[in-house]
Scaffold this active site. Structure first.
Site, mmCIF file in Angstrom:
data_model
loop_
_atom_site.group_PDB
_atom_site.id
_atom_site.type_symbol
_atom_site.label_atom_id
_atom_site.label_comp_id
_atom_site.label_asym_id
_atom_site.label_seq_id
_atom_site.Cartn_x
_atom_site.Cartn_y
_atom_site.Cartn_z
ATOM 1 C CD GLU A 1 -0.009 -0.689 -1.037
ATOM 2 O OE1 GLU A 1 0.672 -1.230 -0.129
ATOM 3 O OE2 GLU A 1 -1.241 -0.739 -1.079
ATOM 4 C CD GLU B 1 -5.400 0.830 -0.257
ATOM 5 O OE1 GLU B 1 -5.255 0.129 -1.279
ATOM 6 O OE2 GLU B 1 -5.287 2.062 -0.267
#
Ligand code: 1HE
Length: 264
Positions: free
Chosen positions: A135, A115
């Site tokens: 994740e 990210e």
């Protein structure tokens, strides 16, 4: 070259007009805890007018292992929302700060590390780089802007696959998919990123601003609105004295021609 270790976890070195921001938490694979995220935000928000471009990298054998999982434990839903919004503010400071940012990648670029890399404007990866969004298998979702930024690089289908199946992209696959714009031999990403940043620092400020702040907004607009925004930005950029000087320099034979590049 000025060196400022802002904390044990982050340092900033100034190379002329380029700031080199380095995650220095290699013992934890540069995992991002709350303190580190807040310092990153501060560094990019405080970048002064003498800095024209930045490079972000990580110390040790990995760029960044993402969220510090040891901090995830005791958060309720509301705290989780605030935590995610804190990441958004920090990574917005990277993407929409004063200067273009080049990420120099190696080793793991995973979870929140991906990210962070996605908030940069250009990514240079070396051959050791790999990309993942663990994740999916940790029972959580992205929270640092990944659902917005990652699909803009590789598309929704690839991101969905990465999170549903745990798929890991190696350096070559990552470059083909769109994660990185440059792929270089192992150990050379930082040098290449600094070279690009020095070049970017020579651009007219209005051009760099248009590319980092206006182009992504145009990409989010309808075609009709985007074309209008483009015309407004083009008119502003052309009217700057620096643009006129640069055009004149070319016409008078004082500026470089566009050259066919060597095979990369
Ligand atoms: C960590 C973290 C971390 C390493 N949080 N401590 N991210 C992940 O799910 C990735 C988790 N990390 C890994 O898969 C691996 O560590 C790596 C592939 C990145 C590197 O492997 P390796 O073999 O070089 O290192 P290591 O032995 O696994 O880790 C070294 C130390 O770093 C070890 O601690 P130690 O005290 O035992 O030495 C690890 O526990 C520690 N470490 N990664 C905390 N991530 C805004 S939402 C974003 C959501 C996410 O980012 S979720 C994905 C999180």
């Amino acid at each position: 070259m000025a060196h400022s270790p802002l904390s044990d976890d982050l340092s900033v070195d100034i190379h002329g007009a380029v700031a080199l921001v380095c995650l220095t938490r290699s013992a934890k694979r540069n995992a991002l805890n709350d303190g580190l995220i807040m310092r990153l935000r501060q560094v990019f928000e405080d970048m002064g007018p003498d800095i024209k471009a930045a490079v972000i990298t990580g110390e040790g054998s990995h760029f960044c292992a993402g969220l510090d999982l040891s901090e995830l434990s005791e958060r309720d839903a509301v705290e989780g929302m605030h935590h995610s919004r804190m990441w958004h503010k920090a990574l917005d400071a990277v993407q929409f700060g004063r200067v273009p940012v080049v990420a120099a990648l190696h080793g793991a670029v995973v979870g929140g590390g991906l990210e962070l890399a996605s908030a940069a404007h250009i990514r240079v990866a070396d051959e050791s780089t790999f990309y993942a969004l663990p994740e999916g298998s940790r029972g959580i979702f992205v929270g640092g802007g990944g659902s917005v930024r990652v699909p803009r690089l590789i598309g929704v289908a690839r991101m969905t696959d990465m999170m549903l199946t745990g798929r890991v992209y190696n350096a070559q696959e990552g470059e083909r998919a769109g994660f990185a714009q440059y792929l270089v031999p192992t150990g050379q990403a930082l040098d290449k990123a600094l070279e690009l940043a020095q070049k970017i620092a020579q651009n007219a400020p209005a051009t760099n601003y248009a590319l980092t702040h206006v182009l992504p907004r145009i990409a989010d607009q309808s075609a009709d609105h985007g074309l209008m925004t483009e015309s407004l930005m083009a008119a502003i950029a052309q009217s700057a004295p620096e643009a006129k000087d640069r055009m004149r320099a070319f016409l008078e034979g004082r500026a470089g021609k566009v050259q066919k590049s060597a095979v990369q």
